[in-house]
Design a protein around this motif. Structure first.
Motif, PDB file in Angstrom:
ATOM      1  N   PHE A 174      -6.843   3.134   8.333  1.00  0.00           N
ATOM      2  CA  PHE A 174      -7.234   2.699   7.001  1.00  0.00           C
ATOM      3  C   PHE A 174      -8.738   2.857   6.872  1.00  0.00           C
ATOM      4  N   ASP A 175      -9.232   2.691   5.655  1.00  0.00           N
ATOM      5  CA  ASP A 175     -10.663   2.849   5.409  1.00  0.00           C
ATOM      6  C   ASP A 175     -11.267   1.498   5.039  1.00  0.00           C
ATOM      7  N   PRO A 176     -11.822   0.771   6.013  1.00  0.00           N
ATOM      8  CA  PRO A 176     -12.393  -0.550   5.732  1.00  0.00           C
ATOM      9  C   PRO A 176     -13.651  -0.491   4.879  1.00  0.00           C
ATOM     10  N   TYR A 210     -16.341   2.624   2.663  1.00  0.00           N
ATOM     11  CA  TYR A 210     -16.440   4.014   2.215  1.00  0.00           C
ATOM     12  C   TYR A 210     -16.935   4.904   3.358  1.00  0.00           C
ATOM     13  N   MET A 250      -3.573   7.992   6.824  1.00  0.00           N
ATOM     14  CA  MET A 250      -3.738   6.820   5.965  1.00  0.00           C
ATOM     15  C   MET A 250      -2.459   6.551   5.185  1.00  0.00           C
ATOM     16  N   ASP A 298      -8.445  -0.911  -2.139  1.00  0.00           N
ATOM     17  CA  ASP A 298      -8.884   0.423  -2.545  1.00  0.00           C
ATOM     18  C   ASP A 298      -7.716   1.256  -3.055  1.00  0.00           C
ATOM     19  N   ARG A 299      -6.535   1.069  -2.475  1.00  0.00           N
ATOM     20  CA  ARG A 299      -5.352   1.773  -2.960  1.00  0.00           C
ATOM     21  C   ARG A 299      -5.021   1.351  -4.386  1.00  0.00           C
ATOM     22  N   ASN A 356      -6.763  -1.712   3.539  1.00  0.00           N
ATOM     23  CA  ASN A 356      -7.291  -0.854   2.481  1.00  0.00           C
ATOM     24  C   ASN A 356      -6.512  -0.990   1.176  1.00  0.00           C
ATOM     25  N   GLN A 377       0.821  -1.216   0.000  1.00  0.00           N
ATOM     26  CA  GLN A 377       0.000   0.000   0.000  1.00  0.00           C
ATOM     27  C   GLN A 377       0.855   1.266   0.000  1.00  0.00           C
TER      28      GLN A 377
END
Length: 441
Positions: free
Chosen positions: A371-373, A375, A365, A211-212, A208, A173
């Protein structure tokens, strides 16, 4: 004091890699399939999980297994400051120049790269002899060029030793967006045109990572449909009880010692079976005993203070100290929100709008602290950071160069936010556990 048996510290291989048997068994099958029929049968893998769950040590064990199957391993780490593909080329060329094993005999394949230089957004350009095929534009980064060279190298390695090539990237990431785009292009070209090459990719990163890989613009993703390229596997934050007991007991049994049941259950309770903390407690409790005497509940109780201090100093304090004042404030607000919350809730705890704190969220982040699990949701990457932040923020606030929100104000803001939400939903609002804040704050 006894000889050290357990290993506490980031990236150190534990004496018993418990709870990973299924993952390693599947990996060994993939290596055999890739060696015999090609990468299409093995598949590329990505492991995700919070910090301290054992991603790096799992990759190390997978690398050992790959070498045991006569594969060569290129082990790299994602880095914002350098180009990933450039790192692959430099590492491979260094091995070839030194003539280490099959790399020396594969130098011809690597020599097909006739020019590599820093240029353009991705950081390399490559010219490759495509044996009569139209070469890519040398002024553009072309994933196909990299894919062709890696496939040729892997084939040469298989011809020599019977294995192939494994490319591993930890902290994926942290890779630059353009590197992720190039990596996706390389693997896609391998899948479409060179699927019989004995080359596999393994990556690891925070939850995340997927998403990255997509990037901020879903309409123009860095990697289109990552699930088509990778087999994603998530490592849970907590080992199951049986695996956690194995991590403690099996190393001791191998040297004729053991653990009393009370001691085992006490460690499992105090660490919540979090792998990194389990090793810290095991190490310090083990040191309390002598000879081959089993670890007792008293040993664990006596080691608790040192274990908590070690965890704080080894894992938490260095990360906390590298943060800016505003980043610590945001992290503490998230801690007040139980360590996981919507971005709007964290902003409300700080008494600000989401847009006013978005830069701090993004910086955290990027650093890998949150992190963003899902949205609009953020979560701490290390569960223990929650209590650490709550305990250390008051002192950090007194030393800050800017005016930070007081802990009591954060709690009051969240209480109000919860009450308003509960009123809308017809629920009973939650209460923040006051024991996690110092009484004098």
């Amino acid at each position: 004091m006894r000889t050290q048996l357990y290993r506490s510290g980031a990236g150190l291989m534990p004496p018993e890699l418990a709870g990973r048997d299924d993952e390693l068994r599947g990996w060994r099958l993939a290596l055999n399939d890739a060696r015999v029929v090609g990468r299409f049968a093995g598949g590329d893998r990505v492991w995700t999980g919070l910090r301290g769950v054992g991603k790096s040590v799992l990759l190390r064990r997978m690398a050992d297994d790959a070498r045991a199957h006569h594969f060569e391993v290129l082990a790299l780490q994602g880095d914002q400051s350098s180009a990933l593909v450039r790192a692959i080329q430099v590492s491979a060329s260094t091995r070839a120049e030194k003539g280490i094993g099959a790399w020396g005999r594969a130098a011809k394949a690597l020599g097909r790269i006739t020019a590599v230089s820093a240029q353009g957004p991705v950081g390399i350009k490559a010219q490759v002899d495509f044996a009569g095929r139209t070469p890519p534009d040398p002024d553009q980064v072309h994933p196909a060029a990299v894919a062709e060279v890696l496939a040729d190298l892997a084939t040469a390695l298989r011809d020599h030793a019977g294995g192939g090539l494994v490319l591993m990237v930890d902290e994926l990431q942290m890779s630059r967006p353009d590197d992720l785009r190039t990596l996706g292009g390389v693997l896609n070209h391998l899948n479409q045109h060179l699927d019989q090459a004995p080359i596999l990719f393994v990556g690891a990163g925070l939850p995340n990572l997927r998403d990255r890989m997509v990037g901020p613009d879903a309409d123009h993703p860095l990697i289109t449909n990552p699930e088509r390229l990778f087999r994603f596997h998530h490592l849970p934050a907590h080992l199951d009880a049986a695996a956690a007991r194995d991590a403690l007991i099996k190393p001791a049994l191998r040297i004729g010692s053991g653990w009393e049941p009370e001691a085992v259950e006490l460690v499992l309770k105090r660490t919540m079976r979090y792998p990194a903390h389990l090793q810290a407690y095991a190490d310090l409790a083990w040191q309390r005993g002598a000879g081959t005497a089993p670890v007792t509940g008293t040993d664990v109780a006596d080691a608790t203070g040192d274990a908590e201090l070690f965890i704080a100093e080894q894992y938490l304090a260095p990360r906390w100290n590298r943060l800016s004042d505003r980043q610590r404030e945001y992290l503490t607000a998230l801690a007040v929100c139980e360590g996981r919350a919507g971005s709007g809730e964290v902003a409300a705890v700080l008494g600000r709008r989401v847009g006013e704190v978005s830069s701090f969220r993004e910086a955290l982040m990027t650093r890998g602290e949150i992190f963003d699990p899902a949205y609009g949701t953020v979560e701490l990457t290390m569960p223990a950071m929650r209590e650490f932040a709550l305990r250390h923020y008051p002192q950090a606030r007194t030393r800050a160069e800017v005016d930070l929100v007081a802990p009591k104000v954060m709690v009051a803001n969240r209480t109000q936010w919860l009450a308003e939400r509960a009123e809308k939903r017809g629920e009973v609002p939650e209460e923040f556990p006051p024991e996690l804040l110092r009484r004098d704050e």
